[in-house]
Design a protein around this motif. Structure first.
Motif, mmCIF file in Angstrom:
data_model
loop_
_atom_site.group_PDB
_atom_site.id
_atom_site.type_symbol
_atom_site.label_atom_id
_atom_site.label_comp_id
_atom_site.label_asym_id
_atom_site.label_seq_id
_atom_site.Cartn_x
_atom_site.Cartn_y
_atom_site.Cartn_z
ATOM 1 N N GLU A 1 -0.797 -32.353 -9.202
ATOM 2 C CA GLU A 1 -1.172 -33.706 -9.630
ATOM 3 C C GLU A 1 -1.709 -34.520 -8.457
ATOM 4 O OE1 GLU A 1 2.346 -35.291 -11.363
ATOM 5 O OE2 GLU A 1 2.314 -33.947 -13.111
ATOM 6 N N ALA A 2 -1.066 -34.378 -7.311
ATOM 7 C CA ALA A 2 -1.508 -35.119 -6.127
ATOM 8 C C ALA A 2 -2.900 -34.677 -5.694
ATOM 9 C CB ALA A 2 -0.508 -34.912 -4.993
ATOM 10 N N LYS A 3 -3.135 -33.379 -5.714
ATOM 11 C CA LYS A 3 -4.456 -32.875 -5.336
ATOM 12 C C LYS A 3 -5.525 -33.405 -6.283
ATOM 13 C CE LYS A 3 -7.097 -28.639 -4.517
ATOM 14 N NZ LYS A 3 -7.046 -27.158 -4.410
ATOM 15 N N ALA A 4 -5.212 -33.439 -7.569
ATOM 16 C CA ALA A 4 -6.177 -33.958 -8.550
ATOM 17 C C ALA A 4 -6.463 -35.435 -8.306
ATOM 18 C CB ALA A 4 -5.632 -33.746 -9.963
ATOM 19 N N GLU A 5 -5.419 -36.206 -7.949
ATOM 20 C CA GLU A 5 -5.608 -37.638 -7.659
ATOM 21 C C GLU A 5 -6.537 -37.835 -6.469
ATOM 22 O OE1 GLU A 5 -2.383 -40.423 -7.310
ATOM 23 O OE2 GLU A 5 -1.129 -39.218 -8.660
ATOM 24 N N ILE A 6 -6.314 -37.044 -5.427
ATOM 25 C CA ILE A 6 -7.136 -37.179 -4.227
ATOM 26 C C ILE A 6 -8.566 -36.734 -4.504
ATOM 27 C CG2 ILE A 6 -7.449 -36.425 -1.842
ATOM 28 C CD1 ILE A 6 -4.413 -36.060 -1.681
ATOM 29 N N ALA A 7 -8.707 -35.613 -5.199
ATOM 30 C CA ALA A 7 -10.047 -35.074 -5.489
ATOM 31 C C ALA A 7 -10.863 -36.017 -6.360
ATOM 32 C CB ALA A 7 -9.925 -33.706 -6.152
ATOM 33 N N ALA A 8 -10.160 -36.861 -7.149
ATOM 34 C CA ALA A 8 -10.852 -37.795 -8.040
ATOM 35 C C ALA A 8 -11.396 -39.013 -7.303
ATOM 36 C CB ALA A 8 -9.907 -38.254 -9.154
ATOM 37 N N LEU A 9 -10.982 -39.201 -6.040
ATOM 38 C CA LEU A 9 -11.469 -40.348 -5.273
ATOM 39 C C LEU A 9 -12.958 -40.181 -4.974
ATOM 40 C CD1 LEU A 9 -8.541 -40.715 -2.693
ATOM 41 C CD2 LEU A 9 -8.963 -42.129 -4.718
ATOM 42 N N GLN A 10 -13.646 -41.285 -4.966
ATOM 43 C CA GLN A 10 -15.088 -41.253 -4.742
ATOM 44 C C GLN A 10 -15.421 -40.655 -3.372
ATOM 45 O OE1 GLN A 10 -16.966 -45.052 -5.152
ATOM 46 N NE2 GLN A 10 -19.033 -44.263 -4.973
ATOM 47 N N GLY A 11 -16.306 -39.682 -3.361
ATOM 48 C CA GLY A 11 -16.778 -39.091 -2.118
ATOM 49 C C GLY A 11 -15.890 -38.016 -1.533
ATOM 50 N N VAL A 12 -14.792 -37.698 -2.210
ATOM 51 C CA VAL A 12 -13.861 -36.699 -1.676
ATOM 52 C C VAL A 12 -14.252 -35.304 -2.176
ATOM 53 C CG1 VAL A 12 -11.474 -35.855 -1.720
ATOM 54 C CG2 VAL A 12 -11.934 -38.293 -1.410
ATOM 55 N N ASP A 13 -14.289 -34.353 -1.255
ATOM 56 C CA ASP A 13 -14.592 -32.959 -1.574
ATOM 57 C C ASP A 13 -13.271 -32.237 -1.837
ATOM 58 O OD1 ASP A 13 -15.309 -30.310 -1.697
ATOM 59 O OD2 ASP A 13 -16.494 -30.318 0.152
ATOM 60 N N GLY A 14 -13.035 -31.830 -3.071
ATOM 61 C CA GLY A 14 -11.788 -31.178 -3.437
ATOM 62 C C GLY A 14 -11.533 -29.878 -2.703
ATOM 63 N N SER A 15 -12.594 -29.246 -2.201
ATOM 64 C CA SER A 15 -12.420 -27.985 -1.482
ATOM 65 C C SER A 15 -11.778 -28.191 -0.115
ATOM 66 C CB SER A 15 -13.761 -27.277 -1.319
ATOM 67 O OG SER A 15 -14.619 -28.011 -0.455
ATOM 68 N N LEU A 16 -11.694 -29.437 0.326
ATOM 69 C CA LEU A 16 -11.101 -29.742 1.626
ATOM 70 C C LEU A 16 -9.641 -30.181 1.491
ATOM 71 C CD1 LEU A 16 -14.034 -31.664 3.370
ATOM 72 C CD2 LEU A 16 -13.489 -29.219 3.426
ATOM 73 N N ILE A 17 -9.048 -29.922 0.320
ATOM 74 C CA ILE A 17 -7.646 -30.263 0.086
ATOM 75 C C ILE A 17 -6.872 -28.982 -0.159
ATOM 76 C CG2 ILE A 17 -6.028 -31.613 -1.298
ATOM 77 C CD1 ILE A 17 -8.523 -33.206 -2.297
ATOM 78 N N ARG A 18 -5.788 -28.799 0.575
ATOM 79 C CA ARG A 18 -4.951 -27.594 0.440
ATOM 80 C C ARG A 18 -3.537 -28.027 0.097
ATOM 81 N NH1 ARG A 18 -2.884 -22.966 -0.213
ATOM 82 N NH2 ARG A 18 -3.288 -21.166 1.133
ATOM 83 N N THR A 19 -2.881 -27.336 -0.793
ATOM 84 C CA THR A 19 -1.491 -27.635 -1.121
ATOM 85 C C THR A 19 -0.654 -26.369 -0.993
ATOM 86 O OG1 THR A 19 -1.710 -27.192 -3.496
ATOM 87 C CG2 THR A 19 -2.180 -29.438 -2.753
ATOM 88 N N VAL A 20 0.567 -26.539 -0.501
ATOM 89 C CA VAL A 20 1.512 -25.428 -0.400
ATOM 90 C C VAL A 20 2.892 -25.948 -0.785
ATOM 91 C CG1 VAL A 20 2.568 -23.671 1.064
ATOM 92 C CG2 VAL A 20 0.194 -24.360 1.481
ATOM 93 N N SER A 21 3.528 -25.250 -1.701
ATOM 94 C CA SER A 21 4.887 -25.600 -2.102
ATOM 95 C C SER A 21 5.874 -24.996 -1.107
ATOM 96 C CB SER A 21 5.175 -25.076 -3.509
ATOM 97 O OG SER A 21 6.517 -25.327 -3.865
ATOM 98 N N VAL A 22 6.683 -25.851 -0.475
ATOM 99 C CA VAL A 22 7.626 -25.383 0.532
ATOM 100 C C VAL A 22 8.745 -26.395 0.689
ATOM 101 C CG1 VAL A 22 6.393 -26.486 2.451
ATOM 102 C CG2 VAL A 22 7.845 -24.509 2.903
ATOM 103 N N ASP A 23 9.926 -25.903 1.016
ATOM 104 C CA ASP A 23 11.055 -26.763 1.357
ATOM 105 C C ASP A 23 11.144 -26.792 2.876
ATOM 106 O OD1 ASP A 23 13.438 -28.069 1.763
ATOM 107 O OD2 ASP A 23 14.573 -26.900 0.303
ATOM 108 N N VAL A 24 10.913 -27.966 3.470
ATOM 109 C CA VAL A 24 10.900 -28.058 4.928
ATOM 110 C C VAL A 24 12.267 -27.799 5.544
ATOM 111 C CG1 VAL A 24 8.894 -29.592 5.039
ATOM 112 C CG2 VAL A 24 11.202 -30.572 4.842
#
Length: 269
Positions: free
Chosen positions: A39-62
């Motif tokens: 959901e977060a990646k979709a929100e960021i990718a929807a921003l004007q001028g943002v290239d979705g290919s430059l967003i990476r997500t990884v599920s991890v417990d720090v």
């Protein structure tokens, strides 16, 4: 520039990621819940001028040093070496110390403090070898004064101050900048959950301050990083605590103690 944000699926972390993505930077989001990351990646990718290919997500417990190192390695393999690390992953469970299960106390310390150290460790060697990089640890205004019902949270966030100072002393000669920030109450999903559990004693000290928006907190953090500010504060009261705490806190503790005893007396009757 590649920015890695832990706790990047919501709240302050997501707001920071949006600001960097809007600048055209590569952004990696680390968080526990894969659905929220999507959901977060979709929100960021929807921003004007943002290239979705430059967003990476990884599920991890720090909380896991090994898993965090592997997650960072995946992000760097996709988007290049980390230039900025923002450690925003954190949890809070307000409850009086004697009522708090040991597992709940430990989880907060492990996530908030050791989770930050794990994320820093994952990028630090690379930053040192390149002789450049920035690390921003998200602490809390709760690190500046003890709050009823927040023993684990205050302890874990206060520990970040010593960590940031010591690491800065080591990193400075290697070209790596280390900063820490102390946000106030911020309107995030975690805050909305926390506020429903906040003890009335804590509300005396914390409830009089209006929460900030995640966007406003993020904007100040990014501005501070741009300027190389080592400590980023929010609002007059928290700044006063940070710089004049030894003078201010004795009065605050005395005042708070009187208020707390009144509440305790009412509950006992």
């Amino acid at each position: 520039m590649h920015v890695i944000v832990t706790g990047g699926s919501s709240g302050i972390g997501l707001a920071i990621a949006k600001l960097y993505a809007a600048r055209g930077d590569r952004v990696s989001l680390l968080a526990r819940h894969s659905g929220r990351l999507d959901e977060a990646k979709a929100e960021i990718a929807a921003l004007q001028g943002v290239d979705g290919s430059l967003i990476r997500t990884v599920s991890v417990d720090v909380a896991s040093a090994e898993a965090t190192a592997e997650a960072v390695e995946l992000c760097e393999a996709s988007l290049g070496p980390c230039d900025i690390l923002v450690t925003s992953a954190g949890i809070v469970e307000p409850l009086a110390f004697d009522a708090m299960p040991a597992s709940v106390f430990d989880e907060q310390v492990i996530t908030n403090f050791l989770g930050t150290a794990n994320a820093v460790r994952a990028v630090y060697h690379g930053m040192k070898s390149r002789r450049r990089g920035r690390i921003l640890m998200v602490s809390s205004g709760a690190a500046l004064i003890g709050i009823f019902g927040y023993t684990a949270y205050c302890a874990s966030k206060s520990a970040l101050t010593g960590f940031a100072e010591a690491l800065s002393a080591e990193a400075d000669a290697c070209g790596v900048d280390v900063s820490i920030c102390f946000p106030p109450d911020t309107l995030t999903p975690q805050y909305r959950r926390e506020i429903s559990r906040r003890p009335p004693e804590a509300e005396i000290l914390m409830g009089s301050v209006r929460p900030w928006s995640a966007e406003a907190v993020a904007a100040r953090i990014v501005r501070g990083l741009d300027r190389g500010t080592p400590r980023i504060h929010f609002g007059f009261s928290l700044m006063a605590l940070a710089y004049f705490g030894p003078l201010i806190k004795p009065f605050l503790i005395w005042w708070f103690s009187r208020k707390t005893r009144k509440i305790t007396g009412k509950e006992a009757s």
